[in-house]
Write an enzyme that holds these catalytic residues in place. Structure first.
Site, PDB file in Angstrom:
ATOM      1  N   SER A 142       0.861  -1.172   0.000  1.00  0.00           N
ATOM      2  CA  SER A 142       0.000   0.000   0.000  1.00  0.00           C
ATOM      3  C   SER A 142       0.904   1.230   0.000  1.00  0.00           C
ATOM      4  O   SER A 142       1.853   1.332  -0.778  1.00  0.00           O
ATOM      5  CB  SER A 142      -0.930  -0.032   1.216  1.00  0.00           C
ATOM      6  OG  SER A 142      -1.735   1.116   1.286  1.00  0.00           O
ATOM      7  N   TYR A 156      -4.873   8.402  -6.275  1.00  0.00           N
ATOM      8  CA  TYR A 156      -3.924   7.414  -5.753  1.00  0.00           C
ATOM      9  C   TYR A 156      -4.365   6.937  -4.369  1.00  0.00           C
ATOM     10  O   TYR A 156      -4.365   5.731  -4.082  1.00  0.00           O
ATOM     11  CB  TYR A 156      -2.538   8.040  -5.685  1.00  0.00           C
ATOM     12  CG  TYR A 156      -1.453   7.133  -5.163  1.00  0.00           C
ATOM     13  CD1 TYR A 156      -0.919   6.124  -5.961  1.00  0.00           C
ATOM     14  CD2 TYR A 156      -0.943   7.291  -3.878  1.00  0.00           C
ATOM     15  CE1 TYR A 156       0.089   5.299  -5.491  1.00  0.00           C
ATOM     16  CE2 TYR A 156       0.064   6.483  -3.394  1.00  0.00           C
ATOM     17  CZ  TYR A 156       0.586   5.482  -4.209  1.00  0.00           C
ATOM     18  OH  TYR A 156       1.583   4.664  -3.725  1.00  0.00           O
ATOM     19  N   LYS A 160      -5.326   3.138  -2.795  1.00  0.00           N
ATOM     20  CA  LYS A 160      -4.620   2.583  -1.646  1.00  0.00           C
ATOM     21  C   LYS A 160      -5.548   2.399  -0.447  1.00  0.00           C
ATOM     22  O   LYS A 160      -5.438   1.403   0.283  1.00  0.00           O
ATOM     23  CB  LYS A 160      -3.428   3.479  -1.274  1.00  0.00           C
ATOM     24  CG  LYS A 160      -2.337   3.521  -2.320  1.00  0.00           C
ATOM     25  CD  LYS A 160      -1.779   2.140  -2.630  1.00  0.00           C
ATOM     26  CE  LYS A 160      -0.566   2.213  -3.545  1.00  0.00           C
ATOM     27  NZ  LYS A 160      -0.041   0.869  -3.903  1.00  0.00           N
TER      28      LYS A 160
END
Length: 283
Positions: A142, A156, A160
């Site tokens: 992650s 992004y 994650k």
């Protein structure tokens, strides 16, 4: 302990041609383990490994992780070649820097298809193999931005954050099946992640987000001076799996630890402020 002690372990690593993924493959081959490494470009992977590691125990696979059938084939090829599958590392992904409204539908789908759907495809293929042997270890790479979010990194972070939720639930699901789960949360590592080779930018931008434009320039300028050493990062990931018994989350980098600590403190303050009002919606 899920890590085998009577033979070399077999690892399945995605996103293996650059960054932490590449350093992880090198470290594993150097220690004598067997590695199935997936990439979108076999040429890039073989070129990156040239002169760095003995590739006799490497199975290099060009795989589009968004294609479930292709992932099934890659996992099957791994077990046919090595006769085992011990550790899966979902590492594939890329960065994206833009304001929320600057991300197109195509940008969103592309990011989540790689970061989330791709990881899910790997898990669906690999878990039955591990479950049959009642042993295995899943590593989700992650980011500290899977715990906290900053402006310009929304897309992004979305990917994650999704991986964090998926992996935390998975850890509880497979705990009684001999399968361990680790979520790796790196900070800034000195890879090419902050270069235009690994970092996507929006096609159209707005003049109303000057701070984000400045942040993009600063991040691109940061390339080559990041705090984290990817060789040491890969070594810590390997050690966490081999030693076993570690926490669910493996934080890599003092910068990541500082970011995560600040998020925990902010969340605690938020909870304290809503302590007296949370129950007002109860029957």
């Amino acid at each position: 302990m899920s890590y085998p002690t009577d033979r070399p372990a077999t690892w399945f690593v995605t996103g293996a041609s650059r960054g932490l993924g590449l350093e992880l493959v090198v470290a594993l081959l150097e220690r004598g383990d067997r590695v199935a490494a997936t990439t979108r470009s076999l040429e890039r992977l073989t070129g990156a490994l040239e002169g760095r590691a003995d590739t006799a125990d490497l199975l290099a696979l060009e795989v589009d992780l968004r294609d479930a059938a292709a992932v099934d084939g890659a996992v099957r090829a791994t077990t046919e070649r090595f006769g085992a599958l011990d550790v899966v590392v979902n590492n594939a992904g890329y960065g994206f820097l833009a304001a929320v409204e600057e991300t197109s539908e195509a940008d969103v789908r592309a990011m989540l298809d790689v970061a989330v759907v791709g990881a899910w495809n790997v898990l669906r293929s690999a878990l039955p193999v591990m479950r049959a042997h009642r042993s295995g270890h899943v590593v989700t790479v992650s980011s500290v931005l899977g715990l906290t979010a900053v402006p310009g990194w929304a897309l992004y972070c979305a990917g994650k954050f999704a991986l964090e939720g998926l992996s935390e639930a998975l850890a509880a699901e497979v705990a009684d099946l001999g399968i361990d789960v680790t979520i790796v949360e790196p900070g800034y590592f000195r890879t090419d992640f902050l270069s235009t080779d690994s970092l996507a930018l929006p096609a159209d931008t707005s003049g109303d987000y000057p701070a984000i434009r400045a942040m993009v320039r600063d991040h691109l300028a940061l390339q080559g001076s990041q705090l984290g050493d990817p060789v040491r990062g890969a070594a810590r990931i390997v050690a966490g799996v081999v030693e076993g018994g570690g926490p669910l989350r493996q934080v890599l980098g003092s910068d990541a630890h500082a970011y995560a600590t600040a998020k925990v403190e902010a969340l605690r303050e938020n909870l304290d402020r809503t302590r007296d009002t949370a129950s007002l919606t109860d029957f």
